[in-house]
Design a protein around this motif. Sequence first.
Motif, PDB file in Angstrom:
ATOM      1  N   ALA A  12      67.873 -25.720 -38.059  1.00  0.00           N
ATOM      2  CA  ALA A  12      66.648 -26.465 -38.705  1.00  0.00           C
ATOM      3  C   ALA A  12      66.146 -27.643 -37.994  1.00  0.00           C
ATOM      4  N   GLU A  13      67.053 -28.224 -37.124  1.00  0.00           N
ATOM      5  CA  GLU A  13      66.883 -29.369 -36.283  1.00  0.00           C
ATOM      6  C   GLU A  13      66.176 -28.740 -35.051  1.00  0.00           C
ATOM      7  N   ARG A  14      66.573 -27.799 -34.469  1.00  0.00           N
ATOM      8  CA  ARG A  14      65.882 -26.868 -33.321  1.00  0.00           C
ATOM      9  C   ARG A  14      64.678 -26.387 -33.514  1.00  0.00           C
ATOM     10  N   GLN A  15      64.284 -25.991 -34.588  1.00  0.00           N
ATOM     11  CA  GLN A  15      63.031 -25.534 -35.221  1.00  0.00           C
ATOM     12  C   GLN A  15      62.034 -26.743 -35.309  1.00  0.00           C
ATOM     13  N   LEU A  16      62.702 -27.813 -35.756  1.00  0.00           N
ATOM     14  CA  LEU A  16      61.595 -29.040 -35.988  1.00  0.00           C
ATOM     15  C   LEU A  16      61.525 -29.482 -34.572  1.00  0.00           C
ATOM     16  N   LEU A  17      62.423 -29.392 -33.449  1.00  0.00           N
ATOM     17  CA  LEU A  17      62.135 -29.943 -31.947  1.00  0.00           C
ATOM     18  C   LEU A  17      61.035 -28.945 -31.379  1.00  0.00           C
ATOM     19  N   LEU A  18      61.166 -27.683 -31.775  1.00  0.00           N
ATOM     20  CA  LEU A  18      60.294 -26.683 -31.259  1.00  0.00           C
ATOM     21  C   LEU A  18      58.738 -27.042 -31.722  1.00  0.00           C
ATOM     22  N   ARG A  19      58.685 -27.471 -33.042  1.00  0.00           N
ATOM     23  CA  ARG A  19      57.534 -27.838 -33.538  1.00  0.00           C
ATOM     24  C   ARG A  19      56.888 -29.089 -32.922  1.00  0.00           C
ATOM     25  N   LEU A  20      57.466 -30.172 -32.799  1.00  0.00           N
ATOM     26  CA  LEU A  20      57.575 -31.224 -31.938  1.00  0.00           C
ATOM     27  C   LEU A  20      56.894 -30.947 -30.815  1.00  0.00           C
ATOM     28  N   GLU A  21      57.471 -30.083 -29.915  1.00  0.00           N
ATOM     29  CA  GLU A  21      57.085 -29.778 -28.563  1.00  0.00           C
ATOM     30  C   GLU A  21      55.862 -29.288 -28.742  1.00  0.00           C
ATOM     31  N   ALA A  22      55.554 -28.150 -29.581  1.00  0.00           N
ATOM     32  CA  ALA A  22      54.455 -27.605 -29.494  1.00  0.00           C
ATOM     33  C   ALA A  22      53.193 -28.399 -29.665  1.00  0.00           C
ATOM     34  N   LEU A  23      53.593 -29.418 -30.599  1.00  0.00           N
ATOM     35  CA  LEU A  23      52.261 -30.673 -30.720  1.00  0.00           C
ATOM     36  C   LEU A  23      52.229 -31.288 -29.369  1.00  0.00           C
ATOM     37  N   ALA A  24      53.189 -31.780 -28.735  1.00  0.00           N
ATOM     38  CA  ALA A  24      53.215 -32.721 -27.714  1.00  0.00           C
ATOM     39  C   ALA A  24      52.840 -32.051 -26.268  1.00  0.00           C
ATOM     40  N   GLN A  25      53.151 -30.689 -26.335  1.00  0.00           N
ATOM     41  CA  GLN A  25      52.577 -30.271 -25.100  1.00  0.00           C
ATOM     42  C   GLN A  25      51.018 -30.254 -24.889  1.00  0.00           C
ATOM     43  N   ARG A  26      50.408 -30.626 -26.008  1.00  0.00           N
ATOM     44  CA  ARG A  26      48.919 -30.741 -25.537  1.00  0.00           C
ATOM     45  C   ARG A  26      48.608 -32.080 -24.975  1.00  0.00           C
ATOM     46  N   TRP A  27      49.506 -32.986 -25.093  1.00  0.00           N
ATOM     47  CA  TRP A  27      49.198 -34.319 -24.549  1.00  0.00           C
ATOM     48  C   TRP A  27      49.481 -34.201 -23.081  1.00  0.00           C
ATOM     49  N   PRO A  28      48.525 -34.916 -22.089  1.00  0.00           N
ATOM     50  CA  PRO A  28      48.792 -34.736 -20.804  1.00  0.00           C
ATOM     51  C   PRO A  28      50.251 -35.649 -20.345  1.00  0.00           C
ATOM     52  N   ALA A  29      50.516 -35.089 -19.535  1.00  0.00           N
ATOM     53  CA  ALA A  29      52.340 -35.933 -18.894  1.00  0.00           C
ATOM     54  C   ALA A  29      51.628 -36.608 -17.737  1.00  0.00           C
ATOM     55  N   GLY A  30      52.438 -37.514 -17.378  1.00  0.00           N
ATOM     56  CA  GLY A  30      52.119 -38.339 -16.247  1.00  0.00           C
ATOM     57  C   GLY A  30      51.046 -39.323 -16.283  1.00  0.00           C
ATOM     58  N   GLU A  31      50.805 -39.877 -17.829  1.00  0.00           N
ATOM     59  CA  GLU A  31      49.590 -40.702 -17.883  1.00  0.00           C
ATOM     60  C   GLU A  31      49.911 -42.190 -17.531  1.00  0.00           C
ATOM     61  N   HIS A  32      51.342 -42.290 -17.936  1.00  0.00           N
ATOM     62  CA  HIS A  32      51.582 -43.625 -17.676  1.00  0.00           C
ATOM     63  C   HIS A  32      53.121 -43.598 -17.018  1.00  0.00           C
ATOM     64  N   ALA A  33      53.644 -44.630 -16.691  1.00  0.00           N
ATOM     65  CA  ALA A  33      54.900 -45.123 -16.278  1.00  0.00           C
ATOM     66  C   ALA A  33      56.021 -44.627 -17.295  1.00  0.00           C
ATOM     67  N   THR A  34      57.119 -44.568 -16.893  1.00  0.00           N
ATOM     68  CA  THR A  34      58.236 -44.026 -17.899  1.00  0.00           C
ATOM     69  C   THR A  34      58.577 -45.071 -18.740  1.00  0.00           C
ATOM     70  N   ASP A  35      58.276 -46.336 -18.527  1.00  0.00           N
ATOM     71  CA  ASP A  35      58.785 -47.411 -19.460  1.00  0.00           C
ATOM     72  C   ASP A  35      58.002 -47.748 -20.659  1.00  0.00           C
ATOM     73  N   GLN A  36      57.818 -46.764 -21.400  1.00  0.00           N
ATOM     74  CA  GLN A  36      56.971 -46.849 -22.660  1.00  0.00           C
ATOM     75  C   GLN A  36      58.114 -47.079 -23.928  1.00  0.00           C
ATOM     76  N   ALA A  37      57.481 -47.423 -24.891  1.00  0.00           N
ATOM     77  CA  ALA A  37      58.103 -47.645 -26.092  1.00  0.00           C
ATOM     78  C   ALA A  37      57.977 -46.531 -27.266  1.00  0.00           C
ATOM     79  N   TRP A  38      58.159 -45.201 -26.631  1.00  0.00           N
ATOM     80  CA  TRP A  38      58.032 -44.230 -27.776  1.00  0.00           C
ATOM     81  C   TRP A  38      59.275 -44.226 -28.769  1.00  0.00           C
TER      82      TRP A  38
END
Length: 154
Positions: free
Chosen positions: A102-128
């Motif tokens: 169930a946790e794996r399925q949740l991570l897959l769902r979160l990843e599917a959403l987040a894949q639409r967001w461009p990577a490399g927009e900011h440095a890696t020192d964010q506060a996610w």
Amino acid sequence: MCADLWSFALSTYARAGAEDACLRLQEQGADVCLLLCGLWLEQRGVALEPGRVQALRTIAEPWQADVVQPLRRVRKQWRCMAQQDVELGSLREQVKALELEAERQLLLRLEALAQRWPAGEHATDQAWLEALATEAAHFDHDALHQLRVAATGT
């Protein structure tokens, strides 16, 4: 860095200190899947935006409440009894496997959403990580730091 969120989560969780930090934060009400997703987004350089945080929560909160947490409750409820009952112990292991799936399925769902967001927009020192932690978890700076260190492999 792992390309997919599930591999990243497994790799991070296996590092020294991560499991303890995750369990401490989970006890404080944090959604470990969201936290791991946040660390993954930080490493990918995805810009932190309030709408993105809310979109992740919109996926995670009902899944946690309706799927993951009921399985976790049953698994924990059976812990003591399963030590005395081999058959129940076997059932408990099956529930544990379902909880992980169930946790794996949740991570897959979160990843599917987040894949639409461009990577490399900011440095890696964010506060996610902090943005996705519960209010109670914010006070456990050590656990958040420990988890971040495990995610970066340093």
